[in-house]
Design an enzyme around this catalytic site. Structure first.
Site, mmCIF file in Angstrom:
data_model
loop_
_atom_site.group_PDB
_atom_site.id
_atom_site.type_symbol
_atom_site.label_atom_id
_atom_site.label_comp_id
_atom_site.label_asym_id
_atom_site.label_seq_id
_atom_site.Cartn_x
_atom_site.Cartn_y
_atom_site.Cartn_z
ATOM 1 N N LYS A 31 41.672 49.872 40.244
ATOM 2 C CA LYS A 31 41.126 48.707 40.946
ATOM 3 C C LYS A 31 40.614 49.104 42.328
ATOM 4 O O LYS A 31 39.581 48.615 42.768
ATOM 5 C CB LYS A 31 42.193 47.618 41.076
ATOM 6 C CG LYS A 31 42.391 46.835 39.787
ATOM 7 C CD LYS A 31 42.569 45.357 40.083
ATOM 8 C CE LYS A 31 42.201 44.478 38.920
ATOM 9 N NZ LYS A 31 42.997 44.641 37.734
ATOM 10 N N LYS A 60 38.561 48.769 29.598
ATOM 11 C CA LYS A 60 39.171 47.565 29.045
ATOM 12 C C LYS A 60 38.377 46.322 29.440
ATOM 13 O O LYS A 60 37.690 46.325 30.466
ATOM 14 C CB LYS A 60 40.633 47.448 29.505
ATOM 15 C CG LYS A 60 40.831 46.790 30.855
ATOM 16 C CD LYS A 60 42.306 46.482 31.079
ATOM 17 C CE LYS A 60 42.502 45.629 32.322
ATOM 18 N NZ LYS A 60 42.353 44.193 32.110
ATOM 19 N N LYS A 101 39.069 40.643 33.770
ATOM 20 C CA LYS A 101 38.611 39.437 34.462
ATOM 21 C C LYS A 101 37.838 39.764 35.722
ATOM 22 O O LYS A 101 36.947 39.048 36.121
ATOM 23 C CB LYS A 101 39.823 38.594 34.889
ATOM 24 C CG LYS A 101 40.409 37.751 33.798
ATOM 25 C CD LYS A 101 41.276 36.648 34.388
ATOM 26 C CE LYS A 101 42.741 36.869 34.114
ATOM 27 N NZ LYS A 101 43.445 37.627 35.122
#
Ligand code: ATP
Ligand code: MG
Length: 344
Positions: free
Chosen positions: A119, A209, A212
């Site tokens: 992230k 993956k 969101k």
């Protein structure tokens, strides 16, 4: 004897997608159906986790409630007395326990978390918050505060569940029998009845993956997509040029992803689906079958979503938050006593 606790949370930084449903929501719904009343089920919205990455805060409160409704639309029976739904920030003990656990957590240990590294790389150095760095500790508190034994999550969260177990062991070694240990990863998988953890890939970029927080509309089936939009995404999914269906995530991740989605959505075993399709050459036929499964799934889900009684949901939510506050406060007090913040 108290029932074993099964717990999972899904953040409300955005709408849910198919990966959230298959990795986080479906296992809880299936478990509730299969073993009605045998376990305590805690299913919550970790609203505090929802802004470890930047979001529009004007939408968070509404998104939290919208996402909660998906639990019910997906089939979670909130009338079962051992099923609890709640919003994390309404139970302040989560945050207080986090601080205490923080002080027993290594900086190096957190720096090694794959999800943090992924992230952090996505959002750019100037936007990486301490919250993002620290969130596995909050997640450990979310789990340990209710003595959860099983935590059904997607593959991306397994390292954090493992950390929750590590920190529980560490605290217990230092202070005695404080926390119930969450099961290790092998036991968690066995409990979920899976051979391997679920990781639904982006339809456009199957090495990654479905997420969101990544801007990837064509690769992500949102639970709010119309069936037609979702069908289009499936039909246009990236595959490969080998022209032979095979469940091989290394060499053919796009095709393997479609086989995985088909098995999970239809409830057939992965091996049955792989045998049925393996060796065939028409990716178009496979996509059509997946598109049909996704389309009828979304239609049913969205019909149920539209029929939810908001008032009843809100009442359940508030009653459960009150009940869970008591449980969480009791665990926190035990820890506060152990570390010397309260008299023994
Ligand atoms: P974000 O990218 O913002 O972190 P997310 O899609 O990873 O969003 P989370 O709220 O972080 O969603 O995770 C909620 C649950 O969904 C977790 O159990 C997580 O493991 C699961 N999950 C998320 N993405 C996938 C996926 N692609 N496949 C399977 N499970 C997933
Ligand atoms: Mg995530």
């Amino acid at each position: 004897m108290a029932k074993e606790v099964v717990l999972t949370g899904l953040r409300a930084n955005a709408e849910f997608h198919l990966g959230n449903y298959l990795g986080g929501i479906l296992p809880m719904v299936q478990l509730q159906k299969k073993h009605a009343g045998k376990y305590q089920l805690n299913m919550f919205i970790p609203d505090l986790h929802s802004f470890t990455t930047p979001i529009d805060h004007g939408k968070l409160y509404e998104q939290t409630h919208k996402n909660l409704k998906y639990f019910v639309a997906a089939g979670l029976d909130i009338d079962q007395p051992d099923t609890f739904i709640y919003r994390q920030s309404y139970i302040p003990a989560h945050s207080e326990l986090t601080w205490i656990l923080d002080c027993f957590t290594g900086f190096g240990e957190m720096s090694r978390m794959t999800e943090f590294k992924d992230k952090a790389a996505q959002i750019g150095e100037d936007r990486i918050s301490i919250g993002l760095f620290n969130y596995p500790v909050l997640m450990a508190a979310d789990i340990l505060i209710y003595s959860a034994k099983y935590v059904p999550v997607g593959e991306d969260q397994r390292q954090h569940v493992e950390f929750a177990r590590d920190i529980a062991v560490r605290i217990n070694n230092k202070f005695g029998d404080i926390f119930v240990l969450p099961s290790d990863n092998a036991e968690q998988l066995k409990f979920a009845g899976r051979e391997k953890p679920v990781r639904i890939r982006s339809l456009r970029n199957p090495d990654k993956k479905m997420s969101k927080s990544v801007e990837d509309p064509a690769g992500t089936v949102m639970l709010s997509d119309s069936p037609e939009e979702a069908v289009k995404k499936i039909i246009e999914a990236t595959t490969d040029s080998l022209a032979k269906i095979n469940s091989d995530f290394e060499r053919q991740p796009g095709v393997a992803n479609l086989l995985q989605i088909l098995a999970l959505l239809t409830g057939a075993s992965q091996s049955k689906v792989n045998n049925e399709w393996g060796g065939k050459s028409s990716y178009g036929e496979l996509k059509r079958a997946v598109a049909d499964a996704v389309s009828s799934f979304l239609k049913e889900l969205q019909d149920k979503l539209a029929a939810i009684d908001d008032k009843k949901l809100m009442q359940k939510l508030e009653a459960d938050e009150e009940a869970m506050r008591k449980v969480a406060d009791a665990t926190l007090l035990k820890v506060q006593k152990a570390v010397g913040l309260r008299p023994v």
